[in-house]
Scaffold this motif. Sequence first.
Motif, PDB file in Angstrom:
ATOM      1  N   TYR A  15     -22.851 111.562  90.421  1.00 32.72           N
ATOM      2  CA  TYR A  15     -21.738 111.893  91.314  1.00 32.72           C
ATOM      3  C   TYR A  15     -20.415 111.619  90.605  1.00 32.72           C
ATOM      4  O   TYR A  15     -19.908 110.494  90.639  1.00 32.72           O
ATOM      5  N   GLU A  65     -25.768 103.184 104.913  1.00 34.58           N
ATOM      6  CA  GLU A  65     -25.688 104.153 103.807  1.00 34.58           C
ATOM      7  C   GLU A  65     -26.816 105.157 103.944  1.00 34.58           C
ATOM      8  O   GLU A  65     -27.819 104.915 104.615  1.00 34.58           O
ATOM      9  N   GLU A  80     -27.650 109.743 103.203  1.00 38.81           N
ATOM     10  CA  GLU A  80     -27.210 111.046 102.711  1.00 38.81           C
ATOM     11  C   GLU A  80     -27.250 112.068 103.834  1.00 38.81           C
ATOM     12  O   GLU A  80     -28.004 111.927 104.800  1.00 38.81           O
ATOM     13  N   ARG A 129     -27.827 116.096 104.185  1.00 35.30           N
ATOM     14  CA  ARG A 129     -28.293 117.277 103.464  1.00 35.30           C
ATOM     15  C   ARG A 129     -28.459 118.416 104.469  1.00 35.30           C
ATOM     16  O   ARG A 129     -29.208 118.299 105.445  1.00 35.30           O
ATOM     17  N   THR A 182     -24.325 115.271 100.478  1.00 34.13           N
ATOM     18  CA  THR A 182     -23.320 114.225 100.317  1.00 34.13           C
ATOM     19  C   THR A 182     -23.974 112.873 100.549  1.00 34.13           C
ATOM     20  O   THR A 182     -24.663 112.686 101.551  1.00 34.13           O
ATOM     21  N   CYS A 183     -23.773 111.930  99.630  1.00 37.51           N
ATOM     22  CA  CYS A 183     -24.208 110.552  99.841  1.00 37.51           C
ATOM     23  C   CYS A 183     -23.031 109.751 100.395  1.00 37.51           C
ATOM     24  O   CYS A 183     -21.882 109.964  99.998  1.00 37.51           O
ATOM     25  N   TYR A 184     -23.329 108.829 101.309  1.00 42.68           N
ATOM     26  CA  TYR A 184     -22.258 108.037 101.916  1.00 42.68           C
ATOM     27  C   TYR A 184     -22.650 106.566 101.950  1.00 42.68           C
ATOM     28  O   TYR A 184     -23.821 106.203 101.910  1.00 42.68           O
ATOM     29  N   ARG A 185     -21.615 105.725 102.051  1.00 40.05           N
ATOM     30  CA  ARG A 185     -21.819 104.282 102.207  1.00 40.05           C
ATOM     31  C   ARG A 185     -20.676 103.733 103.034  1.00 40.05           C
ATOM     32  O   ARG A 185     -19.509 104.046 102.780  1.00 40.05           O
TER      33      ARG A 185
END
Length: 256
Positions: free
Chosen positions: A79, A95, A97, A99, A157-160
């Motif tokens: 990323y 956390e 993702e 998709r 998108t990956c999130y935390r």
Amino acid sequence: GALLALNKPQGLPVLGQSGELSLDALLPALRRRLGLSAELHVVKAPAREYSGLVLLSSCYHTTKKLQQFFTNTRQRGQYPVTYRAVTVGVPAEAEGEVRTGLQWQQQGDTAMVREYQGSGGVGSAPRSAEGCAPQVVPVPAPGRRSMARKEVKSTLTCYRVLGARGGCALLQLQPKTAFPEQLQVHLTLLLCPALGDHQHSSRVGRVLGVPFLLSPEAAPSRTQVLDEELLSRLGLSPRQVPHLPLHIHLQELMLP
């Protein structure tokens, strides 16, 4: 060396219409002010609706090398671009993702004139024959044919969650794909629209304080609705909410 980094304000497009203030239109003046002999090129920049890092280069070969690096890095599952977002609501998981398939959908039955040809979210939406801007909508289970015809793009998108307070959260977002308005749509799928999102936040409804997802057809775009407590904490009146900017910021770029 050849690289220059700027902090772009929200609302400034990279490429504007004729006579419109844009980042591209400002480059000659910036070049003169810095006393540079070579032209400046945009290597990477957030879309109009986002604020944050803009990477410029005065060397054509450096520009192409870095753009290829960003593409290759993403293809390897890394990323290279990291965003921050303030959201109204806190994700259920700390956390994870998001998709989903994304596509442009025309409001009503008017046919599209042209396909969007932007890159990395930079550009404007396609227009219909009636001049009405279509909207970006999620497609949870896109078919192979629609993917092959590039009508739908698979996005990730990956999130935390970096922090949460008072029903709001600060999120780190790392998109692996690039599609216009991808981050806003993905945040609504988490039931946590970005603060200042007047385009997609209406798709998140609430019953007795519990959020739920509405279809784009049932939730036309409108000014984001904020409760009195949040308005008070922001020091805003309801009349000022339509001018609240989108709180998504390109915070970090990976370089080779």
